[in-house]
Write an enzyme that holds these catalytic residues in place. Structure first.
Site, PDB file in Angstrom:
ATOM      1  N   HIS A 107       0.823  -1.207   0.000  1.00 56.88           N
ATOM      2  CA  HIS A 107       0.000   0.000   0.000  1.00 56.88           C
ATOM      3  C   HIS A 107       0.862   1.264   0.000  1.00 56.88           C
ATOM      4  O   HIS A 107       0.548   2.244  -0.686  1.00 56.88           O
ATOM      5  CB  HIS A 107      -0.930  -0.028   1.216  1.00 56.88           C
ATOM      6  CG  HIS A 107      -1.656   1.250   1.445  1.00 56.88           C
ATOM      7  ND1 HIS A 107      -1.304   2.145   2.442  1.00 56.88           N
ATOM      8  CD2 HIS A 107      -2.717   1.814   0.795  1.00 56.88           C
ATOM      9  CE1 HIS A 107      -2.125   3.183   2.394  1.00 56.88           C
ATOM     10  NE2 HIS A 107      -2.978   3.019   1.416  1.00 56.88           N
ATOM     11  N   GLU A 156       1.970   1.868  -3.394  1.00 54.82           N
ATOM     12  CA  GLU A 156       0.865   2.407  -4.202  1.00 54.82           C
ATOM     13  C   GLU A 156       0.844   3.937  -4.092  1.00 54.82           C
ATOM     14  O   GLU A 156       0.715   4.643  -5.092  1.00 54.82           O
ATOM     15  CB  GLU A 156      -0.468   1.814  -3.731  1.00 54.82           C
ATOM     16  CG  GLU A 156      -1.684   2.403  -4.437  1.00 54.82           C
ATOM     17  CD  GLU A 156      -2.859   2.592  -3.483  1.00 54.82           C
ATOM     18  OE1 GLU A 156      -3.255   1.619  -2.812  1.00 54.82           O
ATOM     19  OE2 GLU A 156      -3.366   3.720  -3.399  1.00 54.82           O
ATOM     20  N   HIS A 157       1.022   4.463  -2.871  1.00 66.93           N
ATOM     21  CA  HIS A 157       1.083   5.923  -2.710  1.00 66.93           C
ATOM     22  C   HIS A 157       2.279   6.507  -3.450  1.00 66.93           C
ATOM     23  O   HIS A 157       2.182   7.549  -4.095  1.00 66.93           O
ATOM     24  CB  HIS A 157       1.210   6.277  -1.224  1.00 66.93           C
ATOM     25  CG  HIS A 157      -0.087   6.282  -0.487  1.00 66.93           C
ATOM     26  ND1 HIS A 157      -0.523   7.380   0.225  1.00 66.93           N
ATOM     27  CD2 HIS A 157      -1.042   5.345  -0.344  1.00 66.93           C
ATOM     28  CE1 HIS A 157      -1.698   7.102   0.773  1.00 66.93           C
ATOM     29  NE2 HIS A 157      -2.039   5.869   0.459  1.00 66.93           N
ATOM     30  N   GLU A 181      -3.509   7.983   7.348  1.00 69.00           N
ATOM     31  CA  GLU A 181      -4.577   7.172   6.746  1.00 69.00           C
ATOM     32  C   GLU A 181      -4.965   6.040   7.697  1.00 69.00           C
ATOM     33  O   GLU A 181      -6.144   5.746   7.896  1.00 69.00           O
ATOM     34  CB  GLU A 181      -4.125   6.604   5.393  1.00 69.00           C
ATOM     35  CG  GLU A 181      -5.231   5.813   4.696  1.00 69.00           C
ATOM     36  CD  GLU A 181      -4.827   5.292   3.314  1.00 69.00           C
ATOM     37  OE1 GLU A 181      -3.732   5.637   2.834  1.00 69.00           O
ATOM     38  OE2 GLU A 181      -5.634   4.545   2.724  1.00 69.00           O
TER      39      GLU A 181
END
Lengths: 443, 435
Positions: free
Chosen positions: A66, A69-70, A146
């Site tokens: 993840h 992904e950022h 997040e």
């Protein structure tokens, strides 16, 4: 330089059951291409799916899929940080990305005549990412915020994390997609780049293009932009440590003063859709509807919310899409004045009755009708259809499996449901969680 | 009944064009509706909006409209809740009922193969609900459960504190689900009153998209709504945004603080609305990286997301924003937001920023028309705002006509850093409530 182009062209396979036009290719470097035609509006959805998600991460680096992904929105050799999204927006489009246990995917939705631009940029960041230490530090703070927003600030999400960790003893599905906080805090450049270098490769990727496009055009563009990227020769066989058979029931109590009212939830280890063998999963879809789909007509809803007023909410859920073993879940929120142990006993009684008695065939037919109708409604959402294919191909299924699924769902019998229910609904292969605001509520 | 029809060609970027042909029809019974025929998939999406919504709750009955809305699908005609839902499920039709301050909405979709039965069933729910006591008690328990949940949810806590301070006794000042006290006191009679006050034919706006002709739609609408009464409860009065600049901290034990901030806004029919809309997109909207996302997230990693919204309601206007940061970082976020709000008010935005926002907004607009349900929803939204069908043709011209001077004039006039109020829920380090 273009490499040898010898794309394998499978015949377009219009779906009798649903009507979507799907064409598939495989590029010479191993990248799969799926084209879904929908000419109602001059719009295209362009997606690249990688067969790598959080369950493919190395131990100690939870959250790196993840995190990466950022980071894919940062600079490449030819684009500045944030430029890709800016270009998409400047063309009136929207873009985003998502990470799951089994995949990471990037997508843009834009006017159909901008497809080439999208491909050029997406292909660029498959291979040419250029990260700085500042990117790492700043974006790590963003993913920690997040996690704060999604998980730390949400008692239910924290409870789900504990439940899943208890459900999976050996498989990486027991770790949160976003990562454990203490491991996220130490993710660094090396973690991100190792994952990137290995997995962000054409032979580990699937291109899905859906909308107002012609398959041959898409193939030509794909060859131009993705076809030139060399495959990763060291791409490992996709191997995950599998769950051992569960032989002892597990229970836990999660206490958090931010829980507004106590509830209980149970997960059972369950089979998922497997290539060429989706029948059990199809029967489980019916089981989840029969047991806890509609609050008005399902077994749990009728017994706990109507006949006995034991629960203010009850439901069942089953996610058929998963590379490895998935779960079948039931949840009950007791009514005012009902304790968790009373609610759990009532829930177990419903399950026992369900297993002991014949299935309501009228209800079976209503579910069958709704599943058939959902295929018609689904045609209105080409992005949803694109996601189906991307998710399926990254989770061990084939195009044929996707296209066979609606038919398999229609063919499920009451006997099939009964058989799979007896196999799955066993407490020795379950985890039961009580989620309460204080210890007293768990007594 | 057929008035006129014309085709709308949406210029999409340079070459592509989207065609949405909106027909305005009047049913034989005199009810207006907008229709887009789309026969390629055998189903129809219908969207109905009743003006008024939960702001029509009678004094002391807060939550009545919300509870009534939840009961529409819980029994009608000669069917109790379970019989009604079994019938709906057998048709594979979907009916969604939703309510907010200014409206009650019905979103339905049903297959061509059983359209008449699906419409009859929906008509029964809208026109002839039963409000059985057992259904009332069951749904009331669900609403009370939701209220209890809201009381532990930082975002909901922030909203309640903020709107209560901004609007006081006006319906906008309280949550439309009501309080434990008001909801506990609601009776069957209150449900019939709320139904009579909100679901009225002359406040209904209708649109349909899908596999249906204008003629069939006219008959369908008369079936669906023809037996509803006219004349609902009086609409509430206008109310001004009553919060002044400052900070309210609502202590709550959770690791990340959440903030809702804002001040008064602009009416939807103000001639500067498009300038304000563009400005908001640049400041904190979706689309190209907004100024606040750039400063708060991209440069400093202080949040996962920060957004601002122009909120023109029927009886007031707000300019709002929301953000969440860890307790020890929220103070930095607040300072940044205040500074950027001030900087944009004073310096304005640049021509490049304006151009990028325009390109995005004009390019993104046609992409919204992407399915029967979304198009039906857009068309009802236009009717609610009093826009003509040809708005979809001219909308991008309105965006393109806005000048840098317009936007910066609006920024200077409407962005008021000294008036910004932050309501923060959590344990923000170094922040305290102002007087």
């Amino acid at each position: 330089m273009r490499r040898l182009i010898a794309a394998l062209c499978l015949a377009a396979a219009p779906l009798a059951a649903t009507g979507e036009e799907v064409t598939t290719f495989t590029l010479d470097n191993g990248m799969d291409v799926v084209v879904i035609e929908d000419h109602r509006a001059p719009v295209v959805v362009h997606m690249v799916w990688y067969r790598s998600g959080s369950a493919d991460e190395p131990p100690g680096s939870s959250g790196v899929a993840h995190f990466l992904e950022h980071l894919l929105f940062k600079a490449t050799d030819t684009m500045e940080s944030g430029e890709l999204s800016e270009v998409v927006a400047a063309n009136g489009g929207s873009d985003n990305a998502f990470t799951s246990y089994d995949y990471t995917a990037y997508f843009q939705r834009v006017a159909a005549d901008r497809l080439e631009l999208m491909m050029r940029m997406e292909a660029d960041r498959m291979n040419n990412l250029r990260l700085t230490e500042e990117d790492i530090v700043t974006e790590r703070n963003v993913i920690l915020e997040e996690r704060n927003q999604r998980t730390e600030n949400n008692a239910g999400a924290l409870a789900r994390e504990q439940l899943r960790a208890a459900q999976y003893l050996n498989h990486r599905y027991g770790l949160p997609i976003i990562g454990w906080k203490h491991e996220m805090e130490s993710l660094d450049m090396q973690d991100a780049l190792s994952f990137y270098d290995l997995y962000y490769s054409p032979n580990n990727a699937i291109l899905v293009v859906a909308g107002d496009v012609e398959p041959q055009e898409v193939l030509t563009l794909a060859e131009t932009y993705y076809g030139v990227i060399p495959p990763e020769e060291h791409l490992p066989e996709r191997f995950r440590p599998e769950e051992p058979p569960q032989t002892a029931e597990r229970r836990l109590t999660y206490v958090d003063p931010r829980v507004s009212q106590p509830y209980l939830t149970r997960s059972y280890l369950a089979p998922e859709r497997d290539a060429g063998a989706q029948e059990d999963a199809a029967a489980l879809v019916y089981l989840s509807e029969l047991l806890g789909g509609s609050p008005f007509t399902s077994a749990l809803g009728v017994a706990l919310q109507f006949d006995s007023q034991t629960a203010v909410y009850s439901g069942a859920g089953y996610d058929a899409m998963s590379l490895d073993d998935t779960t079948f879940n039931v949840t009950v929120v007791p009514a005012e004045g009902v304790t968790l142990s009373e609610a759990e006993a009532a829930m177990d009684q419903v399950i026992a009755d369900f297993l002991a008695n014949p299935i309501d065939l009228d209800q079976m037919e209503r579910i069958r009708t709704q599943l058939r109708a959902s295929e018609i409604y689904a045609l209105d959402d080409v992005e949803g259809i694109a996601r189906r294919y991307g998710a399926a191909l990254t989770q061990g299924l084939t195009i044929e499996d996707v296209q066979a699924w609606p038919g398999i769902l229609q063919a499920v019998s009451a006997e099939d449901v009964k058989a799979v229910a007896e196999k799955v609904l066993q407490r020795r292969q379950s985890v039961t969680g009580w989620i309460v605001p204080s210890e007293e509520e768990a007594l | 009944m057929f008035r006129f029809a014309f085709a709308l060609f949406l210029a999409l970027a340079s070459t592509a064009r989207a065609e949405v042909e909106i027909q305005e029809i009047t049913s034989p019974g005199g009810i207006d509706a907008w229709l887009v025929e789309e026969h390629s998939i055998p189903f129809v999406a219908i969207e109905i909006h009743f003006d008024g919504g939960s702001a029509l709750d009678l004094p002391g009955k807060r939550g009545a409209t919300n509870l009534m809305t939840g009961l529409i699908e819980e029994g009608s005609g000669d069917m109790d809740a379970r019989a009604f839902q079994s019938a709906r499920e057998a048709l594979a039709a979907s009916y969604e009922f939703d309510v907010y301050d200014d409206g009650l909405t019905v979103s339905a979709r049903f297959l061509t193969e059983n359209r008449d039965q699906a419409v009859d069933l929906l008509r029964q729910a809208l026109v002839d609900p039963r409000f059985d006591q057992d259904a009332l008690d069951r749904v009331r328990a669900q609403v009370l459960s939701g209220i209890a949940s809201d009381e532990k949810n930082p975002n909901r806590i922030a909203g309640r504190a903020f709107y209560s301070a901004a609007f006081g006794d006006h319906p906008y000042g309280t949550a439309d689900s009501g309080t434990v006290e008001t909801v506990t006191g609601l009776t069957r009679d209150d449900m019939f009153d709320a139904h009579r006050n909100v679901l009225v034919r002359d406040r209904a706006m209708v649109s349909a998209v899908g596999d249906i002709t204008a003629e069939d739609l006219g008959a369908l609408i008369d079936t669906l709504l023809g037996d509803l009464p006219e004349g609902g409860a009086p609409l509430p009065d206008r109310v001004d945004f009553g919060l002044t600049g400052g900070i309210t901290v609502v202590p709550y034990d959770t690791p990340q603080s959440v903030a809702l901030f804002g001040h008064s806004g602009m009416e939807r029919d103000d001639e500067d609305f498009f300038a304000a809309y563009i400005l908001n997109t640049i400041l904190g909207g979706n689309g190209p990286q907004s100024i606040l996302m750039e400063e708060v997230r991209e440069k400093r990693g202080l949040t996962y997301g920060i957004y601002t919204y122009l909120v023109p309601k029927d009886h007031t206007e707000m300019w709002l924003g929301s953000v969440a940061s860890a307790n020890d970082r929220m103070a930095d976020t607040v300072v940044l937001v205040q500074a950027e709000w001030q900087r944009i008010a004073e310096e304005g935005i640049t021509q490049d920023q304006l151009d990028a926002a325009k390109t995005y907004l004009t390019g993104a607009y046609p992409l919204r028309f992407d399915g029967n349900g979304p198009i039906a929803s857009i068309m009802v939204g236009m009717q609610v705002q009093g826009l003509p069908t040809d708005y979809v043709i001219h909308r991008n011209d309105y965006i393109n006509a806005v000048t840098l001077e317009d936007v910066n004039r609006v920024a200077a006039e409407y962005l008021r850093p000294e008036a910004l109020h932050f309501t923060i829920v959590g344990q923000p380090v170094g922040l305290e409530s102002t007087q």
